[in-house]
Design an enzyme around this catalytic site. Sequence first.
Site, PDB file in Angstrom:
ATOM      1  N   HIS A 116       0.721  -1.189  -0.023  1.00 37.58           N
ATOM      2  CA  HIS A 116       0.122  -0.219   0.155  1.00 37.58           C
ATOM      3  C   HIS A 116       0.987   1.218   0.101  1.00 37.58           C
ATOM      4  O   HIS A 116       1.900   1.352   0.931  1.00 37.58           O
ATOM      5  CB  HIS A 116      -0.876  -0.142   1.408  1.00 37.58           C
ATOM      6  CG  HIS A 116      -2.164   0.908   1.016  1.00 37.58           C
ATOM      7  ND1 HIS A 116      -2.253   2.276   1.002  1.00 37.58           N
ATOM      8  CD2 HIS A 116      -3.354   0.669   1.136  1.00 37.58           C
ATOM      9  CE1 HIS A 116      -3.306   2.520   1.107  1.00 37.58           C
ATOM     10  NE2 HIS A 116      -3.968   1.569   0.830  1.00 37.58           N
ATOM     11  N   ARG A 137      -2.012   1.511  -6.981  1.00 41.81           N
ATOM     12  CA  ARG A 137      -1.085   1.115  -5.815  1.00 41.81           C
ATOM     13  C   ARG A 137       0.174   0.585  -6.159  1.00 41.81           C
ATOM     14  O   ARG A 137       1.250   0.974  -5.906  1.00 41.81           O
ATOM     15  CB  ARG A 137      -1.917   0.159  -4.890  1.00 41.81           C
ATOM     16  CG  ARG A 137      -3.104   0.699  -4.206  1.00 41.81           C
ATOM     17  CD  ARG A 137      -3.705  -0.343  -3.122  1.00 41.81           C
ATOM     18  NE  ARG A 137      -4.675   0.278  -2.551  1.00 41.81           N
ATOM     19  CZ  ARG A 137      -5.703  -0.561  -1.566  1.00 41.81           C
ATOM     20  NH1 ARG A 137      -5.333  -1.810  -1.445  1.00 41.81           N
ATOM     21  NH2 ARG A 137      -6.494   0.116  -0.972  1.00 41.81           N
TER      22      ARG A 137
END
Lengths: 513, 123, 262
Positions: free
Chosen positions: A266, A331
């Site tokens: 992330h 991401r």
Amino acid sequence: MSLDSKTPSGPMALRWSKHKQDSKLINPKNKRKYTVIVVGSGLAGSSAAATLSELGYKVKCFCFQDSPRRAHSIAAQGGINAAKNYQNDGDSVHRLFYDTVKGGDFRARESNVHRLAEESVNIIDQCAAQGVPFAREYGGGLANRSFGGAQVSRTFYARGQTGQQLLLGAYSALNKEVARGGVEMHTRSEMLEVVVVDGHAKGIITRDLMTGKIEAHAADTVLLCTGGYGNVFYLSTNAMGCNVTATWRAHRKGAYFANPCYTQIHPTCIPVSGDYQSKLTLMSESLRNDGRIWVPKNKADIGKPASQIPEADRDYFLERKYPSFGNLAPRDISSRAAKEACDAGLGVGPGGRGVYLDFAEAIGQFGQKTIAERYGNLFEMYEKITGESGYKQPMRIYPAVHYTMGGLWVDYNLMSSLPGLHVLGEANFSDHGANRLGASALMQGLADGYFVIPTTIAPYLVTQTPGNVTTSHPEFTKALEDAQGRTNKFLNIKGKRSVDSFHRELGLMVWDK
Amino acid sequence: MARDKAGLTEALKRIPELREEFWSNVKVPGSGAAANPELEKAGRVADFMEFAELLCHDALDREESCGGHFRTEHQYDDGEAKRDDENYCYAAAWEHTGDLSKPKLNKEQLTFEEVHLSVRSYK
Amino acid sequence: MSLLNLQLKVWRQNQGQPGHFQDIQAREIPDHASFLEMMDIVNERLIQDGGDPVAFDHDCREGICGMCSMTINGIAHGPEKATTTCQLHMRKFRDGDTIWVEPFRAKAFPVVKDLMVNRSAFDRIQQAGGFVTVRTGAAPDANSILVGKEVADAAMDAAACIGCGACVASCKNASAMLFVSAKAGQLNSLPQGQPEKDRRTLGMVRQMDKEGFGNCTNQYECEAACPKEISVRWITKLNRDYALAAAKEAFVGVQEHAEGGD
């Protein structure tokens, strides 16, 4: 060996209905004779334990925390997807299915994903009926927000703590069944071994974390709902206690482990500030809507306050590399680009492991008040942890391990390659392929627990004589001795290095390579 | 975030060494007959030590980039992940053989009947 | 970043035995570390020196799981408002400070070891009625139960409780009223929770009393210590709901247990 996924045939949209229709049933009187062990009490575990108990099975549920309510499902912030189409924006089960298969980069099993999309709508009904305080519109209907990887608005949420509220819902269902006597709950109990009798999983060995007592528990089938393995990297957004032990011990006893290399990184986490750091904290990636990501162009500027680095000496690397997506690049792309910049020696903050996320332009354009309305809680959290104000200077962010798509291999019935061992939620490999879309983890945990396993457990159980294995079986005695022996071994090494020092070194090794 | 053959090979060499050191040099205070958080951690880390090796085997075996798995050897000129559907459109289900350095690969071939295989694009 | 040298006075206790404070030096603690990371550093050094590390509960370390539970300088979760122990950072302390670290103390929370306590009483209170009886698969379409935004928002305020027990630890009577009122209040204020409202209220309050929590004497320390800022107005609501349910019980009778309720 070729693996039989037991996927039903026929048109995709009818497979799950057909499978339910074709699955064997067990009559209520006989259900009572079967004992089911559920390891883990997160979304998958609590929902499975509660529902199986409602159906009449005898359930024993285990968690290592002091209460089932503390499982790490609780930390999910953003929301849960469901193909309700309450927004009338063209959503459908097929579209959610399509987005998930594509988002998973074509490495998931289509039939499982379709089932997940079908059950998504039932999850919302179930949770709303339990009293989960979902966000509402003024008219009283449920509100939705948008999330990455989709063109429709299908994410349901409860402020910034959707995971906690869904878990409290499942926990309340579990409590209802504990009160009724259908579930025997064992808290502060850690599973150390799976016990295999004649090739079937028939129980577990646990350690009571308050007294140290090692105990055997027999059942007719075992469900592992024990989450992911992100903590192999030491630093991750996982809770400190998240571990691979249950799935790994099962793997050693014959359950295949699928796609362990699929781990999700992330991009918007708060960076590491020193060696003492124990975990990483995630901030919602919605911050990237208004924040601009950059690093200094020149190494000479690394130590300077951001305000002293002129515009011309900043590299807005995502905007430069991905002009059409800019700071909202996906991401994986954003994470890699940040790592490249830091590897090139241009990272900022302690250890050079960070990039700036700058709100100066947005504050100039919309005013600090508007930015605070949009992201106030995130700015507060950032300040609490770093002691810096994101309004006055750019935030620093760095990517961190967040979710693991790999897990124990399971067939369409959620049974692993070890007969009798079922695996639910993040602990299995089944639904997200090589990448998980936002707001889909909660969906999978609850689909598996509330709606899939209650149907797919019966075809296995009907092949078993209930209660025919007890803890007096020699395999239990042996497993107890093994677990006790391992515990003694740890205590008797009496070496020089702490457990944490090994964990940190291992984590760095796996992360850097 | 980004893996390559050299790094993974190196990790596969070092993980067993670290594991060996762990089993000879870890310090777990206290007793087994009471609450003992260090003992709990030791059990979990011992398993991570074994699991980490399988993770690297899998990452080394998958000679493609897809989703969360990025191999620097497999990318397009613009840095996008380069999937290899011809050879890697399967779930890798690893079997424990008793030898952690030699896990056995079983494959579940994935077929896509409804959603056609295509390259994800963010341009 | 600067380094702090601190004098800790930490509660040490084994299950069922008397406890005591131990003096522990915490040297060269980075002020960026969280309170629990400071404890990690202290423990790592204790282990190196052949000592017994301090046992404490913790898990998510992002303020949501409710596992961490230390009373710091006499305040549950420490001096920073609306903050769990895990989110408290060492920059809030000064070099040379003496810090007292204790478990969440209450008769109903027996000490497991050092700073770890057993809070299973909270689970048992929830089992006594903290749910809506709805079978999986039996729910109507979610939008068939309309809930006004104000009602939903208020229920969410109560639902934000993380069940850590700071309210109990901060109360001179070790009352659990803030916790119970938040849990009961969430469901009692939603339409889904109405059919079982009386049974839930009576069940939860009576279980709370049975567990050995003290009475609420309206001092409201609990609200001040709550990391999620749960309001004491939920206690007012619970008192009202309880009075009503008890009156109904006296006159009409209320079934307390789930059996045969439908």
